[in-house]
Design an enzyme around this catalytic site. Sequence first.
Site, short mmCIF file in Angstrom:
data_model
loop_
_atom_site.label_atom_id
_atom_site.label_comp_id
_atom_site.label_asym_id
_atom_site.label_seq_id
_atom_site.Cartn_x
_atom_site.Cartn_y
_atom_site.Cartn_z
N LYS A 34 0.83 -1.22 0.00
CA LYS A 34 0.00 0.00 0.00
C LYS A 34 0.86 1.26 0.00
O LYS A 34 0.56 2.21 -0.69
CB LYS A 34 -0.86 0.08 1.28
CG LYS A 34 -2.01 -0.83 1.36
CD LYS A 34 -2.93 -0.47 2.52
CE LYS A 34 -2.26 -0.43 3.89
NZ LYS A 34 -1.72 -1.69 4.37
N ARG A 113 -9.01 1.34 9.89
CA ARG A 113 -8.59 -0.05 10.06
C ARG A 113 -9.64 -0.89 10.76
O ARG A 113 -9.44 -2.08 10.94
CB ARG A 113 -7.32 -0.06 10.89
CG ARG A 113 -6.10 -0.61 10.13
CD ARG A 113 -4.98 -0.56 11.07
NE ARG A 113 -3.80 -1.25 10.73
CZ ARG A 113 -2.72 -0.67 10.20
NH1 ARG A 113 -2.74 0.57 9.82
NH2 ARG A 113 -1.64 -1.38 10.05
N ARG A 152 11.08 -7.15 4.42
CA ARG A 152 11.02 -5.70 4.17
C ARG A 152 12.09 -4.95 4.98
O ARG A 152 12.32 -5.25 6.14
CB ARG A 152 9.63 -5.20 4.57
CG ARG A 152 9.45 -3.73 4.34
CD ARG A 152 8.00 -3.36 4.26
NE ARG A 152 7.31 -3.42 5.54
CZ ARG A 152 6.04 -3.06 5.69
NH1 ARG A 152 5.34 -2.65 4.66
NH2 ARG A 152 5.47 -3.14 6.87
N ARG A 185 11.68 -2.89 10.55
CA ARG A 185 10.72 -2.34 11.53
C ARG A 185 10.47 -3.35 12.62
O ARG A 185 10.37 -4.55 12.36
CB ARG A 185 9.39 -2.02 10.82
CG ARG A 185 9.40 -0.71 10.10
CD ARG A 185 8.21 -0.53 9.19
NE ARG A 185 6.96 -0.97 9.76
CZ ARG A 185 5.77 -0.77 9.18
NH1 ARG A 185 5.71 -0.13 8.03
NH2 ARG A 185 4.66 -1.19 9.73
N ARG A 196 -0.12 -9.02 13.92
CA ARG A 196 -0.68 -8.04 12.97
C ARG A 196 -1.62 -8.70 11.97
O ARG A 196 -2.63 -8.13 11.60
CB ARG A 196 0.45 -7.35 12.20
CG ARG A 196 1.23 -6.39 13.07
CD ARG A 196 2.49 -5.97 12.37
NE ARG A 196 2.26 -4.98 11.34
CZ ARG A 196 3.15 -4.68 10.40
NH1 ARG A 196 4.31 -5.30 10.37
NH2 ARG A 196 2.88 -3.76 9.50
P1 AMP Z 1 1.19 0.51 9.43
O1 AMP Z 1 2.45 1.23 9.08
O2 AMP Z 1 -0.03 1.10 8.76
O3 AMP Z 1 1.29 -0.98 9.22
O4 AMP Z 1 0.93 0.76 11.00
C1 AMP Z 1 1.87 0.31 11.97
C2 AMP Z 1 1.18 0.13 13.30
O5 AMP Z 1 0.61 1.38 13.74
C3 AMP Z 1 0.01 -0.84 13.30
O6 AMP Z 1 0.43 -2.20 13.46
C4 AMP Z 1 -0.79 -0.35 14.51
O7 AMP Z 1 -0.16 -0.74 15.72
C5 AMP Z 1 -0.63 1.16 14.40
N1 AMP Z 1 -1.70 1.75 13.59
C6 AMP Z 1 -1.55 2.48 12.45
N2 AMP Z 1 -2.72 2.91 11.97
C7 AMP Z 1 -3.67 2.42 12.82
C8 AMP Z 1 -5.08 2.49 12.85
N3 AMP Z 1 -5.79 3.14 11.91
N4 AMP Z 1 -5.74 1.87 13.87
C9 AMP Z 1 -5.06 1.20 14.83
N5 AMP Z 1 -3.73 1.08 14.85
C10 AMP Z 1 -3.01 1.68 13.86
#
Ligand code: AMP
Length: 242
Positions: A34, A113, A152, A185, A196
């Site tokens: 994404k 989400r 990654r 990460r 996740r």
């Molecule tokens: P991402 O980079 O989008 O995969 O986000 C990394 C982490 O941030 C996720 O695994 C969640 O812990 C937190 N996170 C990011 N966006 C959200 C969201 N909209 N709702 C809940 N947790 C989020």
Amino acid sequence: MAWLKAGNAQCSHPPTGVARPARLVLLGAPGVGKGTQAELLSERLGACHLSTGDVFRAAKSNCNGNQSAALKQALDYMRQGQLVPDTTVLAMVKERTACLHCRGGFLLDGFPRTVAQAEALSELLRSEGLALDGVVSYELPLEEVVARLSGRRTCSACKAVFHVSARPPVKEGICDHCGGPLYQREDDRPESIRVRMEAYENSTAPLAHYYRREGILFAIPAQGSPEEIFARTVVALQACLR
Ligand code: AMP
């Protein structure tokens, strides 16, 4: 900049020469690509890439002791690969409402989400007199998602994303673009990936049904190179961005 910092931060790249704003949500499991698609779409459409994960990571690397209790708790959830509570995420997005009015539009990545977040986003957009043009859902089998995530690597300076086998940097551990060091990460480690993926299946996958019912969902197969996926996305979006 404005999205990462909120408050009085000014946008560092206000778009110019945009014919019409594109307001999109990008859905898909973590690691599906994404973020890469958001960058490509952002260049093509002039819309701002707004990632909630980037906001949390920026807050984490900015640990100057000024973090609120809610933010500290959010970062703990994130470290374990769990979703941050809806109230914290929604408060954070509301603080950044100005970014939703970006002249080029926006590409929401990682938000919403959960169905509760999607309902809150609809409400927020309605109250701001805005509407979504479409929701792009990138789809990939689970085993491929896990392989992508575990390989990654991200640049700690410019955030460019590589993959140890599918998209390796020229020099191991070093970013091709800015020479910054690459890192894995914390939430791309095996123990966090499992959590996740469970969070995704339980909370985020139902969002595709939510937006399909609204009639604005575009499902895109996420196999192939970033360029191939991008080409599919552009074709799919022609209908809604006309
Ligand atoms: P991402 O980079 O989008 O995969 O986000 C990394 C982490 O941030 C996720 O695994 C969640 O812990 C937190 N996170 C990011 N966006 C959200 C969201 N909209 N709702 C809940 N947790 C989020």
